[in-house]
Design a protein around this motif. Structure first.
Motif, mmCIF file in Angstrom:
data_model
loop_
_atom_site.group_PDB
_atom_site.id
_atom_site.type_symbol
_atom_site.label_atom_id
_atom_site.label_comp_id
_atom_site.label_asym_id
_atom_site.label_seq_id
_atom_site.Cartn_x
_atom_site.Cartn_y
_atom_site.Cartn_z
ATOM 1 N N UNK A 31 -21.619 31.973 -17.767
ATOM 2 C CA UNK A 31 -21.964 33.415 -17.904
ATOM 3 C C UNK A 31 -22.105 34.177 -16.597
ATOM 4 N N UNK A 32 -22.701 33.473 -15.639
ATOM 5 C CA UNK A 32 -22.857 34.190 -14.198
ATOM 6 C C UNK A 32 -21.474 34.283 -13.661
ATOM 7 N N UNK A 33 -20.674 33.436 -13.771
ATOM 8 C CA UNK A 33 -19.469 33.554 -13.398
ATOM 9 C C UNK A 33 -18.584 34.897 -14.054
ATOM 10 N N UNK A 34 -18.847 35.085 -15.475
ATOM 11 C CA UNK A 34 -18.443 36.149 -16.305
ATOM 12 C C UNK A 34 -18.961 37.597 -15.613
ATOM 13 N N UNK A 35 -20.258 37.723 -15.158
ATOM 14 C CA UNK A 35 -20.878 38.811 -14.946
ATOM 15 C C UNK A 35 -20.284 39.047 -13.496
ATOM 16 N N UNK A 36 -19.972 38.080 -12.567
ATOM 17 C CA UNK A 36 -19.358 38.369 -11.300
ATOM 18 C C UNK A 36 -18.020 38.986 -11.476
ATOM 19 N N UNK A 37 -17.242 38.454 -12.563
ATOM 20 C CA UNK A 37 -15.976 38.789 -12.402
ATOM 21 C C UNK A 37 -15.800 40.421 -12.905
ATOM 22 N N UNK A 38 -16.823 40.512 -14.070
ATOM 23 C CA UNK A 38 -16.663 42.017 -14.459
ATOM 24 C C UNK A 38 -17.054 42.913 -13.313
ATOM 25 N N UNK A 39 -18.004 42.513 -12.489
ATOM 26 C CA UNK A 39 -18.513 43.282 -11.383
ATOM 27 C C UNK A 39 -17.475 43.492 -10.476
ATOM 28 N N UNK A 68 -27.209 41.304 -7.394
ATOM 29 C CA UNK A 68 -26.796 39.879 -7.583
ATOM 30 C C UNK A 68 -27.896 38.816 -7.785
ATOM 31 N N UNK A 69 -28.871 39.013 -6.621
ATOM 32 C CA UNK A 69 -29.976 38.226 -6.303
ATOM 33 C C UNK A 69 -30.935 38.600 -7.226
ATOM 34 N N UNK A 70 -31.133 39.585 -7.675
ATOM 35 C CA UNK A 70 -31.963 39.977 -8.729
ATOM 36 C C UNK A 70 -31.905 39.432 -10.086
ATOM 37 N N UNK A 71 -30.452 39.545 -10.422
ATOM 38 C CA UNK A 71 -30.073 38.967 -11.813
ATOM 39 C C UNK A 71 -30.190 37.442 -11.787
ATOM 40 N N UNK A 72 -29.861 36.891 -10.600
ATOM 41 C CA UNK A 72 -29.838 35.243 -10.676
ATOM 42 C C UNK A 72 -31.300 34.854 -10.745
ATOM 43 N N UNK A 73 -32.090 35.436 -9.931
ATOM 44 C CA UNK A 73 -33.508 35.043 -9.861
ATOM 45 C C UNK A 73 -34.184 35.304 -11.144
#
Length: 511
Positions: free
Chosen positions: A442-450, A478-483
Protein backbone atom coordinates in the motif's frame (compact mmCIF):
# COMPACT_ATOMS: atom_id res chain seq x y z
CA UNK A 1 41.31 -19.06 9.46
CA UNK A 2 44.00 -20.39 11.75
CA UNK A 3 47.29 -18.55 12.27
CA UNK A 4 49.30 -21.22 10.48
CA UNK A 5 47.06 -20.89 7.43
CA UNK A 6 47.54 -17.14 7.35
CA UNK A 7 51.29 -17.54 7.11
CA UNK A 8 51.22 -20.29 4.47
CA UNK A 9 50.98 -18.83 0.96
CA UNK A 10 49.96 -22.22 -0.42
CA UNK A 11 46.95 -22.64 1.80
CA UNK A 12 44.72 -25.49 0.67
CA UNK A 13 41.06 -25.11 -0.07
CA UNK A 14 40.18 -27.78 2.47
CA UNK A 15 41.60 -25.52 5.16
CA UNK A 16 39.38 -22.69 3.96
CA UNK A 17 36.08 -24.47 4.49
CA UNK A 18 33.65 -21.81 5.65
CA UNK A 19 31.47 -22.11 8.74
CA UNK A 20 28.07 -23.59 8.03
CA UNK A 21 24.70 -22.30 9.03
CA UNK A 22 24.56 -24.78 11.88
CA UNK A 23 27.14 -22.71 13.67
CA UNK A 24 24.63 -19.87 13.47
CA UNK A 25 24.69 -16.24 14.33
CA UNK A 26 22.86 -14.52 17.14
CA UNK A 27 20.14 -12.08 16.08
CA UNK A 28 22.08 -9.02 17.20
CA UNK A 29 25.25 -10.37 15.60
CA UNK A 30 23.37 -10.91 12.33
CA UNK A 31 22.13 -7.31 12.36
CA UNK A 32 25.56 -5.94 13.22
CA UNK A 33 27.22 -8.03 10.50
CA UNK A 34 24.59 -7.00 7.97
CA UNK A 35 25.04 -3.32 8.80
CA UNK A 36 28.84 -3.67 8.62
CA UNK A 37 28.61 -5.47 5.28
CA UNK A 38 26.22 -2.88 3.85
CA UNK A 39 28.44 -0.05 5.09
CA UNK A 40 31.57 -1.52 3.51
CA UNK A 41 29.63 -2.22 0.31
CA UNK A 42 28.48 1.40 0.28
CA UNK A 43 32.10 2.53 0.68
CA UNK A 44 33.06 0.24 -2.20
CA UNK A 45 30.35 1.39 -4.60
CA UNK A 46 30.90 5.10 -3.84
CA UNK A 47 34.66 4.79 -4.32
CA UNK A 48 34.16 2.67 -7.41
CA UNK A 49 31.69 5.08 -9.03
CA UNK A 50 33.83 8.12 -8.24
CA UNK A 51 36.93 6.46 -9.68
CA UNK A 52 35.08 5.24 -12.77
CA UNK A 53 33.64 8.68 -13.47
CA UNK A 54 37.06 10.37 -13.10
CA UNK A 55 38.84 7.86 -15.34
CA UNK A 56 36.06 8.01 -17.93
CA UNK A 57 36.06 11.81 -18.19
CA UNK A 58 39.86 12.13 -18.43
CA UNK A 59 40.38 9.22 -20.84
CA UNK A 60 37.49 10.21 -23.10
CA UNK A 61 38.81 13.78 -23.30
CA UNK A 62 42.30 12.53 -24.22
CA UNK A 63 41.17 9.94 -26.78
CA UNK A 64 38.35 11.66 -28.58
CA UNK A 65 35.10 10.06 -29.78
CA UNK A 66 36.56 7.86 -32.55
CA UNK A 67 39.16 5.99 -30.48
CA UNK A 68 36.91 5.85 -27.43
CA UNK A 69 33.96 4.47 -29.42
CA UNK A 70 36.17 1.88 -31.11
CA UNK A 71 37.50 0.69 -27.76
CA UNK A 72 34.02 0.61 -26.25
CA UNK A 73 32.78 -1.73 -29.00
CA UNK A 74 35.82 -3.99 -28.74
CA UNK A 75 35.81 -4.31 -24.94
CA UNK A 76 32.04 -4.86 -24.50
CA UNK A 77 32.17 -8.70 -24.81
CA UNK A 78 34.95 -8.91 -22.21
CA UNK A 79 32.98 -6.76 -19.77
CA UNK A 80 29.88 -8.91 -20.26
CA UNK A 81 32.00 -12.02 -19.66
CA UNK A 82 33.46 -10.56 -16.45
CA UNK A 83 29.97 -9.81 -15.16
CA UNK A 84 28.76 -13.31 -16.06
CA UNK A 85 31.69 -14.98 -14.28
CA UNK A 86 30.47 -13.58 -10.96
CA UNK A 87 28.12 -16.55 -10.99
CA UNK A 88 31.04 -18.63 -9.71
CA UNK A 89 31.57 -16.29 -6.77
CA UNK A 90 27.84 -16.40 -5.94
CA UNK A 91 27.96 -20.21 -6.10
CA UNK A 92 30.71 -20.30 -3.47
CA UNK A 93 28.84 -17.86 -1.24
CA UNK A 94 25.39 -19.42 -1.39
CA UNK A 95 26.47 -22.99 -0.57
CA UNK A 96 25.67 -23.77 3.07
CA UNK A 97 28.25 -26.58 3.43
CA UNK A 98 31.03 -25.65 1.04
CA UNK A 99 33.50 -28.50 1.57
CA UNK A 100 36.95 -28.81 -0.02
CA UNK A 101 35.71 -31.02 -2.86
CA UNK A 102 32.92 -28.60 -3.74
CA UNK A 103 35.32 -25.62 -3.68
CA UNK A 104 37.78 -27.46 -5.93
CA UNK A 105 34.94 -28.15 -8.38
CA UNK A 106 34.03 -24.46 -8.28
CA UNK A 107 37.65 -23.55 -9.05
CA UNK A 108 37.64 -25.83 -12.09
CA UNK A 109 34.36 -24.24 -13.20
CA UNK A 110 35.89 -20.80 -12.78
CA UNK A 111 39.01 -21.55 -14.81
CA UNK A 112 37.11 -23.49 -17.47
CA UNK A 113 34.38 -20.86 -17.87
CA UNK A 114 36.83 -17.97 -18.03
CA UNK A 115 39.01 -19.69 -20.65
CA UNK A 116 35.94 -20.67 -22.68
CA UNK A 117 34.69 -17.08 -22.69
CA UNK A 118 38.14 -15.82 -23.65
CA UNK A 119 38.25 -18.23 -26.59
CA UNK A 120 34.76 -17.21 -27.71
CA UNK A 121 35.80 -13.56 -27.68
CA UNK A 122 38.87 -14.36 -29.79
CA UNK A 123 36.73 -16.39 -32.19
CA UNK A 124 34.17 -13.59 -32.53
CA UNK A 125 36.76 -10.86 -33.12
CA UNK A 126 36.90 -11.30 -36.93
CA UNK A 127 33.10 -10.93 -37.10
CA UNK A 128 33.15 -7.56 -35.35
CA UNK A 129 36.17 -6.50 -37.38
CA UNK A 130 34.35 -7.36 -40.62
CA UNK A 131 31.14 -5.64 -39.49
CA UNK A 132 32.97 -2.39 -38.71
CA UNK A 133 35.38 -2.62 -41.63
CA UNK A 134 38.28 -1.86 -39.28
CA UNK A 135 40.90 -4.58 -38.58
CA UNK A 136 42.04 -2.71 -35.45
CA UNK A 137 38.72 -3.45 -33.75
CA UNK A 138 39.39 -7.18 -34.10
CA UNK A 139 42.90 -6.80 -32.67
CA UNK A 140 41.54 -4.84 -29.70
CA UNK A 141 38.85 -7.43 -29.06
CA UNK A 142 41.31 -10.33 -29.17
CA UNK A 143 43.57 -8.60 -26.65
CA UNK A 144 40.63 -7.87 -24.33
CA UNK A 145 40.03 -11.63 -24.02
CA UNK A 146 42.81 -11.67 -21.42
CA UNK A 147 40.47 -9.89 -18.98
CA UNK A 148 38.00 -12.77 -18.35
CA UNK A 149 40.89 -15.26 -18.28
CA UNK A 150 42.53 -13.27 -15.45
CA UNK A 151 39.21 -12.68 -13.67
CA UNK A 152 38.59 -16.43 -13.38
CA UNK A 153 41.64 -16.93 -11.14
CA UNK A 154 40.24 -14.82 -8.29
CA UNK A 155 36.59 -15.90 -8.29
CA UNK A 156 36.78 -18.66 -5.66
CA UNK A 157 38.97 -16.60 -3.24
CA UNK A 158 36.51 -13.72 -3.63
CA UNK A 159 33.61 -15.98 -2.69
CA UNK A 160 35.50 -17.34 0.32
CA UNK A 161 36.32 -13.81 1.50
CA UNK A 162 32.62 -12.95 1.32
CA UNK A 163 31.74 -16.09 3.30
CA UNK A 164 34.20 -15.03 5.98
CA UNK A 165 32.66 -11.52 6.02
CA UNK A 166 35.95 -9.91 4.95
CA UNK A 167 34.03 -6.87 3.77
CA UNK A 168 36.93 -4.45 4.11
CA UNK A 169 39.08 -6.44 1.65
CA UNK A 170 36.25 -6.70 -0.84
CA UNK A 171 35.49 -2.99 -0.45
CA UNK A 172 38.97 -1.95 -1.63
CA UNK A 173 39.34 -4.62 -4.31
CA UNK A 174 37.32 -3.09 -7.17
CA UNK A 175 38.16 0.58 -6.51
CA UNK A 176 41.86 -0.35 -6.37
CA UNK A 177 41.54 -2.35 -9.59
CA UNK A 178 39.79 0.55 -11.35
CA UNK A 179 42.34 3.03 -10.01
CA UNK A 180 45.39 1.07 -11.18
CA UNK A 181 43.82 0.26 -14.54
CA UNK A 182 42.65 3.85 -14.92
CA UNK A 183 46.09 5.25 -14.15
CA UNK A 184 47.61 3.08 -16.89
CA UNK A 185 44.82 4.02 -19.29
CA UNK A 186 45.29 7.76 -18.73
CA UNK A 187 49.07 7.46 -19.12
CA UNK A 188 48.79 5.49 -22.37
CA UNK A 189 46.15 7.85 -23.74
CA UNK A 190 48.32 10.85 -22.90
CA UNK A 191 51.33 9.39 -24.74
CA UNK A 192 49.34 8.46 -27.85
CA UNK A 193 48.23 4.90 -27.06
CA UNK A 194 44.80 5.53 -28.55
CA UNK A 195 42.14 2.84 -28.16
CA UNK A 196 44.69 0.41 -26.71
CA UNK A 197 44.64 2.43 -23.48
CA UNK A 198 41.07 1.22 -22.74
CA UNK A 199 42.04 -2.39 -23.46
CA UNK A 200 45.05 -2.11 -21.16
CA UNK A 201 42.84 -0.65 -18.44
CA UNK A 202 40.41 -3.57 -18.65
CA UNK A 203 43.17 -6.19 -18.51
CA UNK A 204 45.06 -4.56 -15.63
CA UNK A 205 41.87 -4.02 -13.63
CA UNK A 206 40.98 -7.71 -13.97
CA UNK A 207 44.50 -8.76 -12.94
CA UNK A 208 44.54 -6.41 -9.95
CA UNK A 209 41.15 -7.57 -8.69
CA UNK A 210 42.20 -11.22 -8.78
CA UNK A 211 45.58 -10.43 -7.22
CA UNK A 212 44.00 -8.64 -4.25
CA UNK A 213 41.78 -11.66 -3.55
CA UNK A 214 44.67 -14.11 -3.87
CA UNK A 215 46.94 -12.09 -1.58
CA UNK A 216 44.19 -11.72 1.04
CA UNK A 217 43.21 -15.38 0.85
CA UNK A 218 45.46 -17.71 -1.18
CA UNK A 219 43.43 -20.68 -2.37
CA UNK A 220 45.11 -23.45 -4.34
CA UNK A 221 42.84 -26.44 -4.99
CA UNK A 222 44.58 -29.66 -3.98
CA UNK A 223 41.55 -31.80 -3.25
CA UNK A 224 39.85 -34.30 -5.48
CA UNK A 225 36.17 -33.71 -6.00
CA UNK A 226 33.45 -36.29 -6.43
CA UNK A 227 30.97 -36.57 -9.26
CA UNK A 228 28.25 -35.14 -7.02
CA UNK A 229 30.48 -32.18 -6.10
CA UNK A 230 31.00 -31.46 -9.79
CA UNK A 231 27.32 -31.85 -10.63
CA UNK A 232 26.23 -29.56 -7.79
CA UNK A 233 28.85 -26.91 -8.53
CA UNK A 234 28.47 -26.89 -12.31
CA UNK A 235 24.65 -26.83 -12.10
CA UNK A 236 24.65 -23.89 -9.70
CA UNK A 237 27.28 -22.01 -11.73
CA UNK A 238 25.32 -22.53 -14.94
CA UNK A 239 22.08 -21.21 -13.42
CA UNK A 240 23.69 -18.18 -11.81
CA UNK A 241 25.72 -17.35 -14.91
CA UNK A 242 22.57 -17.64 -16.99
CA UNK A 243 20.83 -15.17 -14.73
CA UNK A 244 23.76 -12.73 -14.93
CA UNK A 245 23.85 -12.98 -18.73
CA UNK A 246 20.15 -12.14 -18.79
CA UNK A 247 20.78 -9.22 -16.43
CA UNK A 248 23.46 -7.86 -18.75
CA UNK A 249 21.20 -8.36 -21.77
CA UNK A 250 18.35 -6.69 -19.91
CA UNK A 251 20.56 -3.64 -19.43
CA UNK A 252 21.60 -3.34 -23.10
CA UNK A 253 19.00 -4.87 -25.42
CA UNK A 254 16.05 -2.53 -24.64
CA UNK A 255 18.07 0.54 -25.60
CA UNK A 256 19.35 -1.21 -28.73
CA UNK A 257 15.75 -2.03 -29.65
CA UNK A 258 14.76 1.59 -29.06
CA UNK A 259 17.62 2.82 -31.21
CA UNK A 260 16.64 0.55 -34.11
CA UNK A 261 12.99 1.61 -34.00
CA UNK A 262 13.11 5.27 -32.89
CA UNK A 263 16.57 6.35 -33.97
CA UNK A 264 19.92 6.99 -32.24
CA UNK A 265 18.78 10.24 -30.59
CA UNK A 266 16.01 8.43 -28.71
CA UNK A 267 18.45 5.69 -27.69
CA UNK A 268 20.91 8.33 -26.45
CA UNK A 269 18.27 10.04 -24.31
CA UNK A 270 17.11 6.68 -22.90
CA UNK A 271 20.67 5.54 -22.17
CA UNK A 272 21.62 8.79 -20.44
CA UNK A 273 18.59 8.66 -18.14
CA UNK A 274 19.23 5.00 -17.42
CA UNK A 275 22.87 5.68 -16.58
CA UNK A 276 21.74 8.15 -13.92
CA UNK A 277 19.18 5.63 -12.63
CA UNK A 278 21.89 2.95 -12.45
CA UNK A 279 24.07 5.30 -10.42
CA UNK A 280 21.28 5.78 -7.86
CA UNK A 281 20.28 2.12 -7.68
CA UNK A 282 23.89 0.95 -7.32
CA UNK A 283 24.48 3.29 -4.37
CA UNK A 284 21.15 2.42 -2.70
CA UNK A 285 20.71 -1.27 -3.42
CA UNK A 286 24.12 -2.78 -4.14
CA UNK A 287 25.24 -2.56 -0.48
CA UNK A 288 22.12 -4.52 0.48
CA UNK A 289 22.55 -7.32 -2.05
CA UNK A 290 26.32 -7.61 -1.69
CA UNK A 291 26.39 -7.36 2.10
CA UNK A 292 23.51 -9.72 2.79
CA UNK A 293 24.27 -12.65 0.47
CA UNK A 294 26.92 -14.28 2.72
CA UNK A 295 24.70 -13.68 5.76
CA UNK A 296 21.67 -15.25 4.11
CA UNK A 297 23.82 -18.23 3.15
CA UNK A 298 24.83 -18.71 6.80
CA UNK A 299 21.19 -18.47 7.92
CA UNK A 300 19.71 -20.75 5.25
CA UNK A 301 19.45 -23.64 7.72
CA UNK A 302 16.89 -21.71 9.78
CA UNK A 303 14.19 -20.76 7.27
CA UNK A 304 11.89 -19.10 9.80
CA UNK A 305 14.63 -16.83 11.13
CA UNK A 306 15.84 -16.07 7.60
CA UNK A 307 12.37 -15.16 6.31
CA UNK A 308 11.74 -12.92 9.30
CA UNK A 309 15.05 -11.17 8.77
CA UNK A 310 14.60 -10.60 5.04
CA UNK A 311 11.06 -9.31 5.63
CA UNK A 312 12.42 -6.68 8.04
CA UNK A 313 15.11 -5.72 5.52
CA UNK A 314 12.61 -5.46 2.66
CA UNK A 315 10.18 -3.34 4.65
CA UNK A 316 12.97 -1.09 5.89
CA UNK A 317 14.18 -0.63 2.30
CA UNK A 318 10.71 0.51 1.23
CA UNK A 319 10.34 2.99 4.09
CA UNK A 320 13.82 4.49 3.70
CA UNK A 321 14.40 4.44 -0.05
CA UNK A 322 11.13 5.94 -1.21
CA UNK A 323 12.61 9.29 -0.14
CA UNK A 324 15.39 9.23 -2.81
CA UNK A 325 12.71 8.41 -5.37
CA UNK A 326 11.09 11.80 -4.68
CA UNK A 327 14.46 13.55 -4.95
CA UNK A 328 15.39 11.74 -8.19
CA UNK A 329 12.07 12.76 -9.73
CA UNK A 330 11.71 16.33 -8.46
CA UNK A 331 15.30 17.41 -9.10
CA UNK A 332 15.64 15.62 -12.45
CA UNK A 333 15.88 18.86 -14.45
CA UNK A 334 18.57 20.26 -12.16
CA UNK A 335 20.54 16.98 -12.27
CA UNK A 336 20.47 16.95 -16.07
CA UNK A 337 21.57 20.57 -16.37
CA UNK A 338 24.54 19.95 -14.06
CA UNK A 339 25.71 16.60 -15.46
CA UNK A 340 24.75 16.71 -19.15
CA UNK A 341 23.90 20.32 -20.00
CA UNK A 342 20.75 22.08 -21.12
CA UNK A 343 20.83 20.44 -24.55
CA UNK A 344 19.84 17.15 -22.88
CA UNK A 345 16.91 18.52 -20.87
CA UNK A 346 14.52 15.90 -22.33
CA UNK A 347 16.42 13.34 -20.29
CA UNK A 348 14.73 14.85 -17.21
CA UNK A 349 11.32 13.59 -18.37
CA UNK A 350 12.69 10.06 -18.75
CA UNK A 351 14.31 10.27 -15.31
CA UNK A 352 10.94 11.09 -13.76
CA UNK A 353 9.49 8.00 -15.42
CA UNK A 354 12.38 5.85 -14.22
CA UNK A 355 11.83 7.17 -10.68
CA UNK A 356 8.63 5.09 -10.67
CA UNK A 357 10.82 1.98 -10.57
CA UNK A 358 12.69 2.90 -7.38
CA UNK A 359 9.96 2.03 -4.77
CA UNK A 360 9.37 -1.34 -6.43
CA UNK A 361 13.09 -2.07 -6.63
CA UNK A 362 13.43 -1.14 -2.95
CA UNK A 363 10.83 -3.76 -2.02
CA UNK A 364 12.75 -6.58 -3.74
CA UNK A 365 16.33 -5.30 -3.32
CA UNK A 366 17.31 -8.17 -1.01
CA UNK A 367 15.18 -10.88 -2.66
CA UNK A 368 17.75 -12.02 -5.30
CA UNK A 369 20.35 -12.60 -2.56
CA UNK A 370 17.72 -14.49 -0.54
CA UNK A 371 16.86 -16.72 -3.51
CA UNK A 372 20.52 -17.44 -4.27
CA UNK A 373 21.21 -18.32 -0.63
CA UNK A 374 18.19 -20.65 -0.50
CA UNK A 375 19.12 -22.55 -3.67
CA UNK A 376 16.45 -20.92 -5.88
CA UNK A 377 18.78 -19.85 -8.68
CA UNK A 378 16.59 -21.53 -11.28
CA UNK A 379 13.56 -19.52 -10.21
CA UNK A 380 15.64 -16.35 -10.24
CA UNK A 381 16.75 -17.20 -13.77
CA UNK A 382 13.13 -17.56 -14.89
CA UNK A 383 12.19 -14.17 -13.42
CA UNK A 384 15.14 -12.51 -15.18
CA UNK A 385 14.16 -14.12 -18.49
CA UNK A 386 10.56 -12.95 -18.21
CA UNK A 387 11.65 -9.41 -17.34
CA UNK A 388 14.09 -9.34 -20.28
CA UNK A 389 11.47 -10.48 -22.79
CA UNK A 390 8.84 -8.15 -21.36
CA UNK A 391 11.26 -5.24 -21.43
CA UNK A 392 12.16 -5.75 -25.07
CA UNK A 393 8.52 -6.18 -26.12
CA UNK A 394 7.16 -3.21 -24.17
CA UNK A 395 10.01 -0.92 -25.20
CA UNK A 396 9.50 -1.93 -28.83
CA UNK A 397 5.76 -1.17 -28.64
CA UNK A 398 6.39 2.20 -26.95
CA UNK A 399 9.11 3.07 -29.46
CA UNK A 400 6.51 3.05 -32.23
CA UNK A 401 5.27 6.35 -30.72
CA UNK A 402 8.10 8.03 -28.78
CA UNK A 403 10.81 7.56 -26.17
CA UNK A 404 8.47 8.53 -23.31
CA UNK A 405 6.11 5.61 -23.93
CA UNK A 406 9.08 3.32 -24.46
CA UNK A 407 10.40 4.37 -21.05
CA UNK A 408 7.05 3.65 -19.44
CA UNK A 409 7.21 0.21 -21.03
CA UNK A 410 10.66 -0.37 -19.57
CA UNK A 411 9.48 0.60 -16.07
CA UNK A 412 6.46 -1.67 -16.45
CA UNK A 413 8.78 -4.59 -17.24
CA UNK A 414 10.77 -3.83 -14.08
CA UNK A 415 7.55 -3.88 -12.05
CA UNK A 416 6.58 -7.18 -13.67
CA UNK A 417 9.95 -8.72 -12.82
CA UNK A 418 9.77 -7.42 -9.25
CA UNK A 419 6.26 -8.81 -8.86
CA UNK A 420 7.44 -12.22 -10.01
CA UNK A 421 10.38 -12.15 -7.59
CA UNK A 422 8.11 -11.29 -4.69
CA UNK A 423 5.44 -13.83 -5.60
CA UNK A 424 8.01 -16.61 -5.95
CA UNK A 425 9.77 -15.87 -2.65
CA UNK A 426 8.30 -14.39 0.53
CA UNK A 427 4.72 -14.19 -0.72
CA UNK A 428 4.62 -18.00 -0.75
CA UNK A 429 5.61 -18.37 2.88
CA UNK A 430 2.94 -18.86 5.51
CA UNK A 431 5.33 -17.69 8.23
CA UNK A 432 5.58 -14.03 7.22
CA UNK A 433 3.17 -11.37 8.43
CA UNK A 434 0.67 -10.92 5.60
CA UNK A 435 -0.66 -7.69 7.09
CA UNK A 436 2.82 -6.13 7.07
CA UNK A 437 3.26 -7.12 3.43
CA UNK A 438 -0.07 -5.54 2.51
CA UNK A 439 0.93 -2.33 4.29
CA UNK A 440 4.25 -2.23 2.43
CA UNK A 441 2.52 -2.72 -0.92
CA UNK A 442 0.00 0.00 0.00
CA UNK A 443 2.85 2.41 0.80
CA UNK A 444 4.54 1.60 -2.51
CA UNK A 445 1.24 2.28 -4.32
CA UNK A 446 0.85 5.67 -2.58
CA UNK A 447 4.38 6.67 -3.54
CA UNK A 448 3.83 5.54 -7.14
CA UNK A 449 0.69 7.67 -7.44
CA UNK A 450 2.55 10.64 -5.94
CA UNK A 451 5.41 10.26 -8.44
CA UNK A 452 2.91 10.02 -11.30
CA UNK A 453 1.29 13.29 -10.16
CA UNK A 454 4.71 14.95 -10.07
CA UNK A 455 5.32 13.78 -13.65
CA UNK A 456 2.08 15.45 -14.77
CA UNK A 457 3.29 18.77 -13.29
CA UNK A 458 6.90 18.31 -14.43
CA UNK A 459 7.06 21.58 -16.36
CA UNK A 460 6.69 23.57 -13.13
CA UNK A 461 9.62 21.65 -11.59
CA UNK A 462 12.08 23.34 -13.96
CA UNK A 463 12.06 26.21 -11.46
CA UNK A 464 14.64 25.62 -8.72
CA UNK A 465 12.49 27.33 -6.08
CA UNK A 466 9.43 25.28 -6.96
CA UNK A 467 11.47 22.07 -6.97
CA UNK A 468 12.86 22.71 -3.47
CA UNK A 469 9.39 23.58 -2.18
CA UNK A 470 7.87 20.49 -3.80
CA UNK A 471 10.53 18.20 -2.33
CA UNK A 472 10.15 19.66 1.17
CA UNK A 473 6.37 19.30 0.96
CA UNK A 474 6.57 15.76 -0.39
CA UNK A 475 9.04 14.75 2.31
CA UNK A 476 6.90 16.20 5.10
CA UNK A 477 3.75 14.50 3.76
CA UNK A 478 5.57 11.20 3.33
CA UNK A 479 6.95 11.22 6.88
CA UNK A 480 3.54 12.16 8.27
CA UNK A 481 1.69 9.46 6.33
CA UNK A 482 4.19 6.75 7.28
CA UNK A 483 4.19 7.74 10.97
CA UNK A 484 0.40 7.98 11.27
CA UNK A 485 -0.88 5.24 8.97
CA UNK A 486 2.01 2.75 8.90
CA UNK A 487 3.41 2.52 12.46
CA UNK A 488 4.14 -1.20 12.10
CA UNK A 489 6.34 -0.50 9.09
CA UNK A 490 8.22 2.05 11.19
CA UNK A 491 8.66 -0.55 13.93
CA UNK A 492 9.89 -3.14 11.42
CA UNK A 493 12.34 -0.62 9.98
CA UNK A 494 13.77 0.14 13.40
CA UNK A 495 14.03 -3.55 14.23
CA UNK A 496 16.25 -4.04 11.17
CA UNK A 497 18.82 -1.72 12.76
CA UNK A 498 21.31 -2.57 15.53
CA UNK A 499 19.83 -2.08 19.03
CA UNK A 500 21.91 1.01 19.80
CA UNK A 501 20.47 2.75 16.72
CA UNK A 502 16.84 2.07 17.40
CA UNK A 503 15.51 4.19 20.25
CA UNK A 504 12.32 2.18 19.81
CA UNK A 505 9.36 3.80 21.65
CA UNK A 506 7.20 1.63 23.89
CA UNK A 507 4.10 2.11 21.75
CA UNK A 508 6.02 0.68 18.78
CA UNK A 509 7.57 -2.15 20.80
CA UNK A 510 4.23 -3.40 21.90
CA UNK A 511 2.44 -2.65 18.63
Amino acid sequence: MSPENRSDPGVEIQNLQAPTATQGLASNEVRATAIRGAAWSLVQICAERATQASVFLITARLLGPTDFGMAAMAVAPALIANHTLQGVTQTVIQREDAGPGYLSACFVCAIGSSLLMAMLIVAAAPILSSATGNPLVGDLMRASALAPALTGIGLVPEGLLARQFAFSVLAIRRPLAILTGGALSIALAYFGGGAWSIIAQTILAAATGSLVCLVALPAVPRSRFSKSDWQNASSSVAKLMGRLVLDAAGQRLPEVTLGLLAGPAAAGIFRSAKALLDLVTSVLFYPISAGLLPIFARMSGDSQKLESFILNISLASVVLFCVPAFGFSIFSAQIVRITLGSAWIQVADIMMIFALALPVLALVASVPSFMIATQQAGTLLQCSAVQLLAGMALVAIGALWDVVLASFGFVLSICLGAGMLWSRSLARSARVDAQLIREAIALVAIVEVSLAVLFLFRRALVSDWFSVTSFATSLALYIGIVAVFFPRLVASTLQALPPRWRGLPKWLRTG
